[in-house]
Design a protein around this motif. Sequence first.
Motif, mmCIF file in Angstrom:
data_model
loop_
_atom_site.group_PDB
_atom_site.id
_atom_site.type_symbol
_atom_site.label_atom_id
_atom_site.label_comp_id
_atom_site.label_asym_id
_atom_site.label_seq_id
_atom_site.Cartn_x
_atom_site.Cartn_y
_atom_site.Cartn_z
ATOM 1 N N LEU A 152 40.379 42.240 44.636
ATOM 2 C CA LEU A 152 39.812 41.091 44.480
ATOM 3 C C LEU A 152 41.036 40.348 43.780
ATOM 4 O O LEU A 152 40.834 39.140 43.883
ATOM 5 C CB LEU A 152 38.605 41.088 43.737
ATOM 6 C CG LEU A 152 37.520 41.601 44.447
ATOM 7 C CD1 LEU A 152 36.386 41.738 43.350
ATOM 8 C CD2 LEU A 152 36.880 40.621 45.606
ATOM 9 N N GLY A 153 41.806 40.848 43.084
ATOM 10 C CA GLY A 153 42.680 40.335 42.381
ATOM 11 C C GLY A 153 44.108 40.290 43.003
ATOM 12 O O GLY A 153 45.063 39.532 42.322
ATOM 13 N N LEU A 154 44.298 40.259 44.356
ATOM 14 C CA LEU A 154 45.372 39.993 45.063
ATOM 15 C C LEU A 154 46.025 38.694 44.888
ATOM 16 O O LEU A 154 47.067 38.638 44.711
ATOM 17 C CB LEU A 154 45.517 40.593 46.473
ATOM 18 C CG LEU A 154 45.211 41.995 46.882
ATOM 19 C CD1 LEU A 154 44.546 42.200 48.321
ATOM 20 C CD2 LEU A 154 46.544 42.869 46.291
ATOM 21 N N ALA A 155 45.358 37.559 45.235
ATOM 22 C CA ALA A 155 45.553 36.400 44.990
ATOM 23 C C ALA A 155 46.219 36.054 43.544
ATOM 24 O O ALA A 155 47.259 35.462 43.303
ATOM 25 C CB ALA A 155 44.498 35.404 45.481
ATOM 26 N N ALA A 156 45.413 36.463 42.800
ATOM 27 C CA ALA A 156 45.804 36.309 41.172
ATOM 28 C C ALA A 156 47.138 36.939 40.789
ATOM 29 O O ALA A 156 47.967 36.096 40.114
ATOM 30 C CB ALA A 156 44.835 36.627 40.150
ATOM 31 N N PHE A 157 47.384 38.241 41.290
ATOM 32 C CA PHE A 157 48.722 38.552 40.836
ATOM 33 C C PHE A 157 49.891 37.932 41.767
ATOM 34 O O PHE A 157 50.791 37.485 41.144
ATOM 35 C CB PHE A 157 48.734 39.978 41.474
ATOM 36 C CG PHE A 157 48.219 40.815 40.181
ATOM 37 C CD1 PHE A 157 48.904 41.173 38.948
ATOM 38 C CD2 PHE A 157 46.961 41.372 40.419
ATOM 39 C CE1 PHE A 157 48.517 42.123 37.982
ATOM 40 C CE2 PHE A 157 46.516 42.185 39.146
ATOM 41 C CZ PHE A 157 47.301 42.603 38.116
ATOM 42 N N THR A 188 43.493 28.047 39.975
ATOM 43 C CA THR A 188 42.710 27.676 41.105
ATOM 44 C C THR A 188 42.915 28.766 42.062
ATOM 45 O O THR A 188 41.811 28.908 42.982
ATOM 46 C CB THR A 188 43.044 26.390 41.471
ATOM 47 O OG1 THR A 188 42.860 25.321 40.206
ATOM 48 C CG2 THR A 188 42.071 25.882 42.745
ATOM 49 N N ILE A 189 44.171 29.085 42.616
ATOM 50 C CA ILE A 189 44.218 29.957 43.614
ATOM 51 C C ILE A 189 43.736 31.353 43.298
ATOM 52 O O ILE A 189 43.197 31.954 44.271
ATOM 53 C CB ILE A 189 45.695 30.200 43.773
ATOM 54 C CG1 ILE A 189 46.311 28.471 44.300
ATOM 55 C CG2 ILE A 189 46.241 31.041 44.927
ATOM 56 C CD1 ILE A 189 47.962 28.422 44.342
ATOM 57 N N ALA A 190 43.909 31.593 42.227
ATOM 58 C CA ALA A 190 43.512 32.915 41.729
ATOM 59 C C ALA A 190 41.947 32.978 41.983
ATOM 60 O O ALA A 190 41.150 34.143 42.517
ATOM 61 C CB ALA A 190 43.820 33.472 40.330
ATOM 62 N N ALA A 191 41.176 32.085 41.285
ATOM 63 C CA ALA A 191 39.611 31.843 41.467
ATOM 64 C C ALA A 191 39.077 31.893 42.907
ATOM 65 O O ALA A 191 38.229 32.883 43.184
ATOM 66 C CB ALA A 191 39.241 30.759 40.498
ATOM 67 N N ALA A 192 39.972 31.198 43.609
ATOM 68 C CA ALA A 192 39.627 30.928 45.221
ATOM 69 C C ALA A 192 39.631 32.352 45.783
ATOM 70 O O ALA A 192 38.752 32.667 46.831
ATOM 71 C CB ALA A 192 40.455 30.135 46.022
ATOM 72 N N GLY A 193 40.597 33.225 45.297
ATOM 73 C CA GLY A 193 40.843 34.472 46.012
ATOM 74 C C GLY A 193 39.765 35.504 45.659
ATOM 75 O O GLY A 193 39.335 36.320 46.545
ATOM 76 N N VAL A 194 39.381 35.460 44.261
ATOM 77 C CA VAL A 194 38.266 36.402 44.131
ATOM 78 C C VAL A 194 37.123 36.122 44.465
ATOM 79 O O VAL A 194 36.240 37.067 45.213
ATOM 80 C CB VAL A 194 38.030 36.208 42.429
ATOM 81 C CG1 VAL A 194 36.847 36.970 42.004
ATOM 82 C CG2 VAL A 194 39.252 36.876 41.755
ATOM 83 N N LEU A 195 36.585 34.834 44.974
ATOM 84 C CA LEU A 195 35.497 34.312 45.188
ATOM 85 C C LEU A 195 35.366 34.630 47.007
ATOM 86 O O LEU A 195 34.296 35.185 47.376
ATOM 87 C CB LEU A 195 35.361 32.870 45.137
ATOM 88 C CG LEU A 195 35.024 32.469 43.538
ATOM 89 C CD1 LEU A 195 34.996 31.085 43.733
ATOM 90 C CD2 LEU A 195 33.733 32.879 43.127
ATOM 91 N N VAL A 196 36.568 34.416 47.502
ATOM 92 C CA VAL A 196 36.517 34.863 48.901
ATOM 93 C C VAL A 196 36.535 36.318 49.309
ATOM 94 O O VAL A 196 35.662 36.783 50.026
ATOM 95 C CB VAL A 196 37.725 34.344 49.762
ATOM 96 C CG1 VAL A 196 38.151 34.696 51.216
ATOM 97 C CG2 VAL A 196 37.912 32.854 49.723
ATOM 98 N N LEU A 243 36.575 37.815 38.255
ATOM 99 C CA LEU A 243 36.979 36.459 38.178
ATOM 100 C C LEU A 243 37.424 35.967 36.789
ATOM 101 O O LEU A 243 38.509 35.166 36.927
ATOM 102 C CB LEU A 243 35.560 35.658 38.535
ATOM 103 C CG LEU A 243 35.657 34.049 38.394
ATOM 104 C CD1 LEU A 243 36.859 33.466 39.647
ATOM 105 C CD2 LEU A 243 34.306 33.425 38.851
ATOM 106 N N VAL A 244 36.991 36.521 35.846
ATOM 107 C CA VAL A 244 37.334 36.197 34.433
ATOM 108 C C VAL A 244 38.557 36.711 34.061
ATOM 109 O O VAL A 244 39.597 36.126 33.603
ATOM 110 C CB VAL A 244 36.321 36.715 33.526
ATOM 111 C CG1 VAL A 244 36.827 36.168 32.024
ATOM 112 C CG2 VAL A 244 35.058 35.681 33.783
ATOM 113 N N GLY A 245 38.667 38.094 34.633
ATOM 114 C CA GLY A 245 39.884 38.873 34.275
ATOM 115 C C GLY A 245 41.085 38.486 34.920
ATOM 116 O O GLY A 245 42.211 38.390 34.373
ATOM 117 N N GLY A 287 40.416 36.015 27.874
ATOM 118 C CA GLY A 287 40.868 34.962 28.575
ATOM 119 C C GLY A 287 40.753 33.714 27.729
ATOM 120 O O GLY A 287 41.641 32.685 27.816
ATOM 121 N N ALA A 288 39.865 33.585 26.854
ATOM 122 C CA ALA A 288 39.650 32.325 26.067
ATOM 123 C C ALA A 288 40.798 32.529 24.999
ATOM 124 O O ALA A 288 41.341 31.295 24.896
ATOM 125 C CB ALA A 288 38.334 32.528 25.258
#
Length: 423
Positions: free
Chosen positions: A267-272, A300-308, A346-348, A406-407
């Motif tokens: 799930l974290g591929l897009a984020a990294f 934005t790209i990271a969140a989209a990757g996790v959701l997909v 998502l958060v991480g 994250g905060a």
Amino acid sequence: MPSPHRTILRAAVPLFGTMSAGIVAQLVGTSLLGHQATAQLAAFTLAGAVLNPVTAAVAGGLRGAAPFVAVHRDRPAEAVGVLKDARWLALGLGAAGAGVMLAVPSIARAGGAPDEAVAELGRLPLLLALHVLLYAAGSGANGVLVALGRSRLVLWSGLAGTGTQVALSLALVPRMGVQGVGVALLGSTAVAVAVSNGVLSRLTGSSPWPGRPRARLIVRMARVGVPMSATLVIKFTVMGGVAYTAARTGVQGAAAHAILIALDGFLGLAAFAAAQAATPEIARAASPRDARRVSGAAVTIAAAGVLVGGLVLLLPGGAVLGAFTPDAAVLGLAGGLVPLLLAFSLVGNCGIVVAYGLVGLRRSTWQLASAGTGYGLLALTMTQATEAGGLAGLWTAMVASAVLIGAMQVAGFVRYSARQSSP
């Protein structure tokens, strides 16, 4: 400034492809072990719980060089010189990490891991120690290629390493079990290091291997890289403790946790990918507004990757989980925790993007403070959370920790990006 989304996607897509292939290779190994014996999957989880902070420490030393490499985009030879110095730091971290890997059986016993899982380790710690040394000596070339705007070239080493790991896993794991996974990982690292350094050498016309160290530059990079290494060590040490806490619920609990952690990597591929692509852009940003635009686009790209990726897990009705193990008890445990997995991921992963932005600003000490606070609280509460709610209680504590980290990272990025000026 050009569209930050387009800039990041252009660099992130090849990285995403490379890391996707790497995750597939890891999932192949995990799946093969899960179908072979639950105890072997648990043993691999125990070794991985130590390997992750060790390799993270080495990676942190190398990634701390990213903002220093980024300003040399038009001078590739100078960028390679920065990598050479960064590798001296990485080699020191790698030698210490290899020693830690050799102590995995003792660490596992001290952590209260099941005896049947510890017994399956065999020579895996030695194989992983060799992997760490090789990774420390030869990695970092792909980071330089990204900083030079040549991220497409990263695909060559990624695909070559992945192909090697998958082929060796399929050939060796059915016969050698968890030892075969170690051989496959070591072979993959050797191939990937050789290819990435060869590509960088041909591009720049100079050797990327360590030469005479430049102490002043090494110290400057250490001020960014060492806090990042410490951050990653804290993170993965605590997450290793989380794995051992999960293991104390039983072999099925350890296996279910291993599957969920493997899926979090997917799930974290897009984020990294977005984080690595954004770091040099933030380092080169000419104003606070530009730095924040780049970071916002990457988040934005990271969140989209996790959701997909979450949709992929939810839609097939458990088919993805079933690929890891036929054990109904393990599937039941893992399936019930998928919503918590998605929240944690998502958060991480959005927090990871912001953390890499702090590295681009050369402010990794704030990243260290955030991780120390959030993961420190997780370390203090994970046992009680597991005793109260089982694996669900443990993963709830992990989500709360990710929210706090994250905060704090967002607050730090807003503060330090306000001081950004043209490099």
